[in-house]
Motif scaffolding. Structure first.
Motif, PDB file in Angstrom:
ATOM      1  N   LEU A   1      45.146  32.931  43.141  1.00 30.76           N
ATOM      2  CA  LEU A   1      44.984  34.377  43.316  1.00 30.76           C
ATOM      3  C   LEU A   1      46.325  35.052  43.566  1.00 30.76           C
ATOM      4  O   LEU A   1      47.255  34.427  44.084  1.00 30.76           O
TER       5      LEU A   1
ATOM      6  N   THR B   1      30.703  40.821  52.785  1.00 27.19           N
ATOM      7  CA  THR B   1      31.694  40.503  51.754  1.00 27.19           C
ATOM      8  C   THR B   1      32.285  39.115  52.013  1.00 27.19           C
ATOM      9  O   THR B   1      32.646  38.411  51.075  1.00 27.19           O
TER      10      THR B   1
ATOM     11  N   HIS C   1      30.664  32.311  48.830  1.00 25.90           N
ATOM     12  CA  HIS C   1      29.713  31.955  47.774  1.00 25.90           C
ATOM     13  C   HIS C   1      30.440  31.816  46.436  1.00 25.90           C
ATOM     14  O   HIS C   1      30.275  30.823  45.720  1.00 25.90           O
ATOM     15  N   ALA C   2      31.263  32.809  46.118  1.00 26.27           N
ATOM     16  CA  ALA C   2      31.966  32.798  44.833  1.00 26.27           C
ATOM     17  C   ALA C   2      32.890  31.576  44.743  1.00 26.27           C
ATOM     18  O   ALA C   2      32.935  30.884  43.713  1.00 26.27           O
TER      19      ALA C   2
ATOM     20  N   MET D   1      30.650  28.213  44.567  1.00 27.03           N
ATOM     21  CA  MET D   1      29.915  28.092  43.304  1.00 27.03           C
ATOM     22  C   MET D   1      30.873  27.888  42.128  1.00 27.03           C
ATOM     23  O   MET D   1      30.621  27.084  41.244  1.00 27.03           O
ATOM     24  N   ALA D   2      31.978  28.633  42.128  1.00 27.60           N
ATOM     25  CA  ALA D   2      32.938  28.485  41.028  1.00 27.60           C
ATOM     26  C   ALA D   2      33.524  27.082  41.041  1.00 27.60           C
ATOM     27  O   ALA D   2      33.701  26.458  39.995  1.00 27.60           O
TER      28      ALA D   2
ATOM     29  N   GLU E   1      42.850  38.630  38.289  1.00 32.59           N
ATOM     30  CA  GLU E   1      42.320  38.069  39.549  1.00 32.59           C
ATOM     31  C   GLU E   1      41.317  36.939  39.310  1.00 32.59           C
ATOM     32  O   GLU E   1      40.253  36.881  39.924  1.00 32.59           O
ATOM     33  N   SER E   2      41.649  36.052  38.391  1.00 39.40           N
ATOM     34  CA  SER E   2      40.781  34.899  38.094  1.00 39.40           C
ATOM     35  C   SER E   2      39.339  35.313  37.774  1.00 39.40           C
ATOM     36  O   SER E   2      38.384  34.658  38.176  1.00 39.40           O
TER      37      SER E   2
ATOM     38  N   ASN F   1      37.789  37.754  38.938  1.00 37.68           N
ATOM     39  CA  ASN F   1      37.119  38.217  40.145  1.00 37.68           C
ATOM     40  C   ASN F   1      37.789  39.478  40.688  1.00 37.68           C
ATOM     41  O   ASN F   1      37.875  39.684  41.887  1.00 37.68           O
TER      42      ASN F   1
ATOM     43  N   LYS G   1      34.182  45.992  47.099  1.00 37.36           N
ATOM     44  CA  LYS G   1      33.788  44.683  46.577  1.00 37.36           C
ATOM     45  C   LYS G   1      32.379  44.663  45.992  1.00 37.36           C
ATOM     46  O   LYS G   1      31.781  43.611  45.799  1.00 37.36           O
TER      47      LYS G   1
ATOM     48  N   THR H   1      27.831  31.537  39.978  1.00 37.90           N
ATOM     49  CA  THR H   1      28.454  32.500  40.877  1.00 37.90           C
ATOM     50  C   THR H   1      27.606  33.756  41.063  1.00 37.90           C
ATOM     51  O   THR H   1      27.509  34.279  42.159  1.00 37.90           O
TER      52      THR H   1
END
Lengths: 181, 537
Positions: free
Chosen positions: A92, A148, A154-155, A158-159, B83-84, B86, B92, B348
């Motif tokens: 990131l 959030t 979660h993201a 799961m990814a 951002e990959s 995302n 958000k 996801t």
């Protein structure tokens, strides 16, 4: 009753949330390293030993029913999940990475973890049911910061797992076709 | 062996410089510098080099090509998406898929190629004074780009994921159409979103950018445009930062480019952010506002037979019915389409965790997913979002979802469930934290009506970012004029989707190609004194 109520109200105002993050930010480097999650010889790019323990516990609860059930295969899969999360965070740009580091700080430090997630034990000692309870409370929390936070965890989990070819057989995904290059 | 045109071109000596390898500052001069290599930047690069102009292209992503495309999500998202994959709005609540690689989103999109709908153009003429944005005036430019990129309605039978939309809609008397796609010799594999491994997709990566490089253009990769520098009413330079090999952090080196004309084509969000960082004149505070997303709702059905939504051309059937049943400025309309179903992205977005979610994911091949794209920007209740700068000067999009938009998202969940049941679904599940698989249309109707339409509960995604530097004839209500020129500066142009004054109401790539083809030819005429017409066919 009053103490629970007060705490909830405090966090609801958002001031509590920010204070919690600030404490976590200061305390992050002082947290004791957790012992049970062990992946020697692998070089993690961003996750501290504490963070790895957190993701091992969170991954185990989030992927309950999705990971292989045999103990050795399960443990190996959890290692894959944690490594995948490390790779994802390392990929990131600085701004979202810093946000995640704040979240991880909150979850590493015993006091803030206890208040925000209800996990007062170390991650290694937390039961899957306790972790699931924490995740469910964040998932539907009226505090946006926590909601959030759940979605970020979660993201990542799961990814990490469903990007890994080892997860595909269970869900019936054959993988990409092979090309005669 | 699949030939890789990029590898071949690099061997021939194309001027491509990976700025992560710089060991000193770099200074370049050109006739035109183009920031961004997506639909807008790629199209402009071809047109300028054909006109004999010296072009430098600036791209913050990497140069990856078919030999690098392995149809694996875990590789493609971090390497080729913002951002990959995302990127998120400020609260958000919306996750945005946007490309970040040479070719921009065209390298990773699903190939849908629609002309700008006349309804949208009429709204632009009426509300934004864009008199020459007519179907007739734009037709030659669309035709030119359709021929260039081999756009044609998909000729093979749709895969089952898309066939469900066609079949269910037909049962309900809802018209559908076949999606025009920019492909040549498509293998019908289904992995367009992870980079076309066979070069069949006629993205900028394999068409206009090679054309420009072949004719002497320069391409800088891992090079992030930081700001334009100004002198009076003109731009006199572009300052860039060289990024590391992963494209994440600045290296100590910077790149300065001086040109006669400056083209911003980094896509919506990044283009307004670049202009905000440049502190360009912004007297009416229009810069960054009215950024649109086509907010998307998703509905997942379980079908009795295998759908294999990961295989076959991903997006081939659509319906514009719900864009047409009400006035363009009435309750928000939506376009219906179908996305590919890959395991990482599906895992996801699927709500919940643990045993329950494991169950929901257990039969991926039987899942059919439908999407509804909200046509935002045509009503006072749908003003879109605003691009701002974070402390580190990276862009942030603040896009509050208004009740007007929530209403459309909810209606679209009902529409999609009804179509999926009509096509034979045994269960339908809206992608929403509080939803579960409903086993009948009547159950779905009741439950969807009760779902809380709230940020972070209702999953909202976007793959189309538009606006933020909107066109118009009145500088009090717009950022650039109809030719893409920045109102207050004489040599700065915006040639990408950020110039749209509303959303498009269709997948935007062909709208960008057509608009930029015309505007880049106009600019080429200005710079060379020659006239360029679209080739007549």
């Amino acid at each position: 009753m009053s103490s629970t109520f007060t705490r909830r109200e405090l966090i609801k105002t958002g001031i509590g949330g920010i204070a919690v993050l600030a404490i976590a930010g200061c305390a992050r480097s002082n947290g004791p390293a957790s012992g049970a999650y062990n992946d020697p010889g692998y070089s993690y790019a961003v996750l501290s030993p504490n963070d790895r323990a957190a993701f091992a516990a969170i991954g185990t609860a989030m992927l309950d029913g999705a990971l292989p059930s045999a103990p050795a295969a399960h443990a190996a899969a959890v290692v894959q999940v944690v490594r995948g999360v490390d790779v994802a965070i390392a990929g990131l740009t600085p701004a979202p990475q810093a946000e995640l580091q704040q979240l991880l700080g909150l979850l590493s430090f015993g006091l803030t973890r206890g208040f925000a997630a209800g996990i007062w034990s170390s991650w290694d000692d937390a039961s899957t049911a306790d972790v699931a309870k924490f995740l469910e409370s964040w998932r539907f929390s009226s505090v946006m910061l926590l909601q959030t936070g759940y979605q970020a965890l979660h993201a990542l989990v799961m990814a990490s797992w469903y990007g890994n070819s080892e997860s595909w057989a269970r869900i019936g995904y054959p993988g990409p076709p092979s090309l005669q290059r | 062996m699949i030939p890789d045109p990029i590898v071949a071109g690099l061997k021939k000596g194309w001027d491509v410089r990976d700025c992560s390898k710089l060991d000193r500052d770099l200074r370049l001069e050109a006739d035109v510098v183009i920031v961004g290599t997506g639909a807008g930047g790629g199209t402009a690069a071809e047109i300028f080099t054909r006109a004999g102009l010296k072009v430098v292209m600036v791209e913050s992503g990497a140069l990856l090509s078919s030999s690098d495309f392995h149809m694996l999500e875990r590789e493609a998202y971090p390497q080729m998406y913002q951002e990959s994959a995302n990127r998120q709005t400020k609260d958000k609540a919306i996750t945005i898929l946007q490309g970040r690689t040479v070719g921009g989103s065209t390298t990773v999109n699903w190939t849908s190629s629609f002309r700008t709908p006349e309804t949208t153009l009429a709204y632009w003429r009426e509300r934004f004074g864009l008199a020459d944005y007519t179907e007739k005036a734009l037709a030659p430019w669309f035709r030119m780009m359709e021929e260039r990129l081999n756009v044609a309605p998909w000729g093979e039978p749709p895969n089952e994921n898309n066939a469900v939309l066609a079949r269910g809609a037909a049962k309900l008397g809802i018209p559908t159409g076949i999606v025009p796609r920019n492909v040549k010799g498509c293998w019908n594999l289904g992995y367009c979103g992870l980079g076309c491994p066979t070069n069949a997709k006629q993205s900028m990566l394999v068409t206009t950018i090679p054309f420009a490089l072949e004719r002497g253009a320069t391409l800088l990769t891992h090079c992030r445009a930081e700001r334009f520098t100004l002198s009076g009413d003109s731009v006199n330079g572009l300052q860039c930062e060289a990024l590391d090999a992963r494209g994440l952090r600045n290296t100590p080196y910077s790149v300065t480019i001086v040109a006669k004309a400056y083209v911003a084509a980094g896509g919506a969000i990044n283009t307004p952010a670049l202009l905000l960082r440049s502190v360009v004149p912004n007297p009416h505070l229009r810069l960054g506002v009215r950024t649109f997303l086509h907010p998307v709702a998703l509905s997942a059905a379980t079908m009795p037979n295998a759908v294999n939504g990961f295989a076959g051309a991903p997006q081939t059937v659509y319906s514009d019915h719900f864009l047409q049943v009400q006035a363009v400025d009435g309750p928000i309309g939506y376009k219906l389409e179908v996305p590919p179903i890959y395991p990482l992205i599906y895992g996801t977005i699927t709500q919940g965790f643990g045993q329950k979610q494991a169950q929901l994911l257990a039969d991926l091949p039987n899942k059919e997913v439908m999407i509804a794209l909200m046509r935002d920007g045509f009503n006072d209740e749908s003003e879109g979002g605003k691009v701002q700068l974070a402390h580190d000067h990276s862009p942030v999009l603040d896009y509050p979802i208004t009740p007007f938009v929530w209403d459309g998202l909810r209606r679209s969940l009902l529409t999609m469930a009804q179509i999926q049941f009509a096509a034979g679904a045994t269960a339908v599940m809206p992608i929403h934290e509080s939803a579960w698989p409903y086993t009948s249309w009547s159950e779905a109707q009741a439950q969807i009506a009760a779902l809380p339409m709230q940020p972070l509960l209702m999953r909202v995604v976007s793959a189309h970012v538009m606006g933020g530097c909107g066109m118009g004839d009145d500088e009090r209500r717009s950022v650039v004029d109809g030719t893409g020129r920045y109102h207050q500066l004489d040599n700065l142009y915006v040639f990408d989707g950020s110039a749209f004054p509303t959303s498009i109401g269709a997948n935007p790539q062909l709208s960008i190609y057509g608009m930029v083809a015309r505007n880049a030819n106009r600019l080429a005429s200005t710079l060379t004194g020659k006239t360029f017409q679209p080739p007549l066919s």
